[in-house]
Motif scaffolding. Structure first.
Motif, PDB file in Angstrom:
ATOM      1  N   PRO A 139       5.805  -9.436  -8.280  1.00 32.30           N
ATOM      2  CA  PRO A 139       4.999  -8.948  -9.411  1.00 32.30           C
ATOM      3  C   PRO A 139       3.782  -8.126  -8.994  1.00 32.30           C
ATOM      4  N   ALA A 140       3.065  -8.570  -7.958  1.00 36.10           N
ATOM      5  CA  ALA A 140       1.875  -7.831  -7.513  1.00 36.10           C
ATOM      6  C   ALA A 140       2.264  -6.448  -7.010  1.00 36.10           C
ATOM      7  N   THR A 141       3.343  -6.371  -6.251  1.00 33.83           N
ATOM      8  CA  THR A 141       3.798  -5.085  -5.717  1.00 33.83           C
ATOM      9  C   THR A 141       4.228  -4.159  -6.851  1.00 33.83           C
ATOM     10  N   GLY A 142       4.991  -4.708  -7.788  1.00 32.43           N
ATOM     11  CA  GLY A 142       5.460  -3.905  -8.914  1.00 32.43           C
ATOM     12  C   GLY A 142       4.306  -3.353  -9.739  1.00 32.43           C
ATOM     13  N   LEU A 143       3.302  -4.208 -10.030  1.00 34.19           N
ATOM     14  CA  LEU A 143       2.168  -3.750 -10.841  1.00 34.19           C
ATOM     15  C   LEU A 143       1.333  -2.720 -10.085  1.00 34.19           C
ATOM     16  N   MET A 144       1.176  -2.904  -8.770  1.00 41.35           N
ATOM     17  CA  MET A 144       0.436  -1.910  -7.981  1.00 41.35           C
ATOM     18  C   MET A 144       1.149  -0.557  -8.025  1.00 41.35           C
ATOM     19  N   THR A 145       2.480  -0.579  -7.931  1.00 42.20           N
ATOM     20  CA  THR A 145       3.243   0.668  -7.969  1.00 42.20           C
ATOM     21  C   THR A 145       3.089   1.360  -9.321  1.00 42.20           C
ATOM     22  N   LEU A 146       3.203   0.563 -10.400  1.00 47.57           N
ATOM     23  CA  LEU A 146       3.065   1.141 -11.739  1.00 47.57           C
ATOM     24  C   LEU A 146       1.647   1.655 -11.983  1.00 47.57           C
ATOM     25  N   GLY A 147       0.653   0.903 -11.492  1.00 51.94           N
ATOM     26  CA  GLY A 147      -0.737   1.367 -11.620  1.00 51.94           C
ATOM     27  C   GLY A 147      -0.919   2.702 -10.912  1.00 51.94           C
ATOM     28  N   PHE A 174       0.834  -1.213   0.000  1.00 56.73           N
ATOM     29  CA  PHE A 174       0.000   0.000   0.000  1.00 56.73           C
ATOM     30  C   PHE A 174       0.868   1.262   0.000  1.00 56.73           C
ATOM     31  N   MET A 175       1.951   1.227   0.768  1.00 60.34           N
ATOM     32  CA  MET A 175       2.822   2.403   0.823  1.00 60.34           C
ATOM     33  C   MET A 175       3.515   2.646  -0.514  1.00 60.34           C
ATOM     34  N   LEU A 176       3.952   1.554  -1.173  1.00 62.24           N
ATOM     35  CA  LEU A 176       4.597   1.734  -2.478  1.00 62.24           C
ATOM     36  C   LEU A 176       3.601   2.244  -3.522  1.00 62.24           C
ATOM     37  N   MET A 177       2.365   1.733  -3.464  1.00 71.61           N
ATOM     38  CA  MET A 177       1.348   2.214  -4.398  1.00 71.61           C
ATOM     39  C   MET A 177       1.073   3.701  -4.162  1.00 71.61           C
ATOM     40  N   THR A 178       0.957   4.086  -2.885  1.00 71.38           N
ATOM     41  CA  THR A 178       0.724   5.497  -2.556  1.00 71.38           C
ATOM     42  C   THR A 178       1.887   6.359  -3.028  1.00 71.38           C
ATOM     43  N   LEU A 179       3.116   5.860  -2.827  1.00 74.38           N
ATOM     44  CA  LEU A 179       4.300   6.582  -3.309  1.00 74.38           C
ATOM     45  C   LEU A 179       4.250   6.717  -4.833  1.00 74.38           C
ATOM     46  N   HIS A 204      -2.496 -16.736 -13.427  1.00 74.80           N
ATOM     47  CA  HIS A 204      -1.986 -15.713 -12.498  1.00 74.80           C
ATOM     48  C   HIS A 204      -3.131 -14.843 -12.003  1.00 74.80           C
ATOM     49  N   GLY A 205      -4.255 -15.477 -11.687  1.00 70.65           N
ATOM     50  CA  GLY A 205      -5.471 -14.740 -11.307  1.00 70.65           C
ATOM     51  C   GLY A 205      -5.267 -13.830 -10.105  1.00 70.65           C
ATOM     52  N   ALA A 206      -4.568 -14.315  -9.086  1.00 70.16           N
ATOM     53  CA  ALA A 206      -4.398 -13.514  -7.862  1.00 70.16           C
ATOM     54  C   ALA A 206      -3.625 -12.228  -8.157  1.00 70.16           C
ATOM     55  N   ILE A 207      -2.550 -12.346  -8.958  1.00 70.73           N
ATOM     56  CA  ILE A 207      -1.755 -11.158  -9.293  1.00 70.73           C
ATOM     57  C   ILE A 207      -2.565 -10.203 -10.170  1.00 70.73           C
ATOM     58  N   THR A 208      -3.278 -10.784 -11.158  1.00 66.24           N
ATOM     59  CA  THR A 208      -4.042  -9.948 -12.086  1.00 66.24           C
ATOM     60  C   THR A 208      -5.135  -9.180 -11.358  1.00 66.24           C
ATOM     61  N   TYR A 209      -5.892  -9.863 -10.500  1.00 66.15           N
ATOM     62  CA  TYR A 209      -6.974  -9.164  -9.791  1.00 66.15           C
ATOM     63  C   TYR A 209      -6.417  -8.201  -8.744  1.00 66.15           C
ATOM     64  N   THR A 210      -5.226  -8.473  -8.240  1.00 64.78           N
ATOM     65  CA  THR A 210      -4.575  -7.494  -7.353  1.00 64.78           C
ATOM     66  C   THR A 210      -4.353  -6.191  -8.109  1.00 64.78           C
ATOM     67  N   PHE A 211      -3.847  -6.326  -9.338  1.00 67.65           N
ATOM     68  CA  PHE A 211      -3.597  -5.140 -10.167  1.00 67.65           C
ATOM     69  C   PHE A 211      -4.908  -4.403 -10.467  1.00 67.65           C
ATOM     70  N   LEU A 212      -5.952  -5.161 -10.830  1.00 65.89           N
ATOM     71  CA  LEU A 212      -7.221  -4.525 -11.194  1.00 65.89           C
ATOM     72  C   LEU A 212      -7.846  -3.800  -9.997  1.00 65.89           C
ATOM     73  N   LEU A 213      -7.922  -4.484  -8.860  1.00 58.32           N
ATOM     74  CA  LEU A 213      -8.536  -3.860  -7.684  1.00 58.32           C
ATOM     75  C   LEU A 213      -7.682  -2.711  -7.150  1.00 58.32           C
ATOM     76  N   VAL A 272      -8.369   1.397  -5.630  1.00 62.53           N
ATOM     77  CA  VAL A 272      -7.797   1.996  -4.413  1.00 62.53           C
ATOM     78  C   VAL A 272      -6.875   3.163  -4.781  1.00 62.53           C
ATOM     79  N   ALA A 273      -6.105   2.994  -5.859  1.00 58.59           N
ATOM     80  CA  ALA A 273      -5.169   4.059  -6.278  1.00 58.59           C
ATOM     81  C   ALA A 273      -5.924   5.336  -6.630  1.00 58.59           C
TER      82      ALA A 273
END
Length: 517
Positions: A55-63, A18-23, A353-362, A366-367
């Motif tokens: 991968p999930a963290t990286g995609l959240m940050t890029l999103g 969450f902190m990396l996504m916020t950053l 890779h459903g868990a990673i993909t839906y992490t990125f979508l959801l 939040v972003a």
């Protein structure tokens, strides 16, 4: 799907993620607010740094960066009449007049609120539409992938509307670059010139950094776009934020219509956030009772543009995640990030890779909420960053491009390729070549080649090329879409000339009547 959603929520609300996504959202807003720095450039520079992340963290940050950068473009659009990103062009129409009237805070609050609403709606469209499109993508075979790649290449006619010939030349260059390395079917070596490092081809991210970052840095130095010193301190006034948000909440149709327009324009490959903002602004004017006041400082104009261009983010990811066709240049960089993490866009992304993909979508939902909070409280302070001198910013970005391109494979040849492509991209831009077709050719070249070769092998077994390429239902739909997409700029150009001719005839007729009278 329920398990994927549960896993995704666990990833999103992990404090570190969450902190990396916020950053990422904060960095995106700052980059977007600086005229000349685009969302594509920010993503391209920072993608390599996500390689060391999960991968999930990286995609959240890029999103987060993507969402923040698209919103950040409105800050300079409102305060100095210069859109930070192309997506904010329509925001200048009413945002800057509001700032000139001393209502800059009104415009910034309206932009933050409508961007948040539009972004959430766009992300929801992505979440619910993408799985439906994946069902269709599961029925794709080699001929369908070939025609899909051809359809993607027809976007060149939209990306290079000013000169289709230059767009086609750029696309051909991209296709040529995509052939470097081992052939996907036969395994022949192509254009490696003795460098074993090129056997795997040219890294997409390296090429993206070169084509999108280096020309911007050189333009920044040449034009001194940043460091204008035009933004002073904005004073907050009590009650402004509440009154602006209540005024927009009372117009749900405006916000929802703009967000839906943005999402569906985003789905159309090649359209982009600037088209979404302009179409939405046009519809806001068309349906308003005070249409004559647009352009003089209307909050509705700012809201229509911002809701649409932030909603476009979700829409542009629909064709990317389901079919592997990027809907906009920033989505192309996201595709590079997916490949960097070993995730190939398409049905496998949702199944394996459903868990990673839906992490990125959801996380995009939040972003957008985080973006609203940061924009609401921080836009006035971030606006001061517009005064940052180019002689500080350009070396910093140049340093990050070198580090980023080297970090992918720890290979200096990648840095040389990045700089070479950057210089080539700068020269091509000076010659009015858009980098979009080149990158599109690089992305779609391998898909088209593999689909074509496998289809020809299939045709050899069935002894009919026509049956394989022209009789399958999905292929026929894609062929029709190819024809429509390729012909659309010609039709649009004809309609524009026809409208201009009619307008001239009307003006001439009016003059004659006035003269007779």
């Amino acid at each position: 799907m329920v398990e994927n959603f549960a896993g995704a929520l666990g990833h999103i609300f992990n404090l570190y993620n969450f902190m990396l996504m916020t950053l990422g959202v904060a960095v995106g807003i700052v980059v977007g607010a600086l005229p000349g720095l685009t969302a594509t450039m920010a993503l391209a520079v920072l993608v390599p740094f996500t390689f060391i992340m999960d991968p999930a963290t990286g995609l959240m940050t890029l999103g987060g960066i993507y969402v923040g950068a698209i919103y950040g473009g409105c800050i300079s659009a409102i305060l100095i009449n210069t859109p930070g990103t192309p997506s904010a062009i329509a925001t200048t129409f009413d945002g800057y007049p509001l700032a000139q009237k001393g209502k800059g805070e009104h415009a910034l609050v309206a932009a933050a609120f409508s961007s948040g609403v539009g972004g959430v709606i766009g992300a929801l469209v992505l979440i619910f539409l993408a799985p439906l499109l994946v069902e269709v993508a599961l029925k794709f075979g080699p001929p369908e992938y070939f025609w899909l790649a051809i359809f993607g290449l027809t976007i060149i006619s939209t990306l290079a509307a000013k000169s289709i010939l230059k767009g086609l030349i750029g696309g051909a260059l991209g296709l040529l670059v995509s052939t470097v390395g081992l052939a996907p079917i036969g395994g022949e070596m192509r254009y490696t010139f003795g460098f074993y490092q090129l056997q795997g081809g040219i890294e997409l991210i390296v090429a993206l950094i070169g084509f999108f970052c280096i020309p911007e840095i050189l333009n920044m130095i040449a034009d001194k776009k940043i460091g204008s010193g035009q933004v002073g301190k904005l004073q907050s006034r009590t009650g402004v934020a509440g009154s602006v948000m209540m005024a927009l909440i009372k117009q749900p149709v405006l916000l929802i219509r703009s967000a839906i327009i943005g999402a569906f324009v985003g789905i159309v490959p090649g359209a982009g956030g600037n088209v979404a903002g302009l179409v939405s602004y046009n519809e806001a004017v068309r349906w308003s009772k005070d249409s004559e006041k647009f352009g003089t400082g209307m909050l509705e104009g700012v809201a229509a543009s911002e809701a649409a261009n932030n909603s476009e983010v979700g829409g542009s990811l629909v064709p990317l995640l389901t079919l592997g066709i990027p809907g906009a240049p920033p989505a192309a960089v996201i595709m590079g990030a997916l490949l960097l993490h070993g995730l190939r866009p398409g049905p496998d992304l949702f199944i394996q890779h459903g868990a990673i993909t839906y992490t990125f979508l959801l996380s995009l939902v939040v972003a957008n909420v985080v973006m609203f909070v940061l924009g609401f409280f921080g836009a006035k302070h971030i606006a001061r960053m517009i005064n940052l001198p180019a002689n500080y910013l350009a070396p910093l970005i140049a340093f990050m491009t070198v580090i980023g391109s080297y970090a992918i494979r720890n290979n200096m040849l990648d840095v040389v390729i990045m700089v070479t492509m950057g210089l080539a991209g700068y020269i091509l831009r000076r010659l009015d070549f858009h980098p979009g077709p080149i990158v599109l050719g690089m992305i779609l070249g391998p898909i088209a080649e593999k689909g074509l070769v496998q289809s020809l092998m299939l045709a050899r077994s069935q002894e009919s090329i026509a049956v394989v390429f022209f009789t399958r239902p999905i292929s026929l739909v894609l062929i029709i879409l190819c024809i429509i997409s390729a012909a659309w700029p010609v039709v649009a150009g004809f309609r524009k000339k026809h409208s201009e001719r009619l307008r001239e005839q009307t003006v001439d007729g009016t003059r004659e009547v006035t003269a007779d009278g």
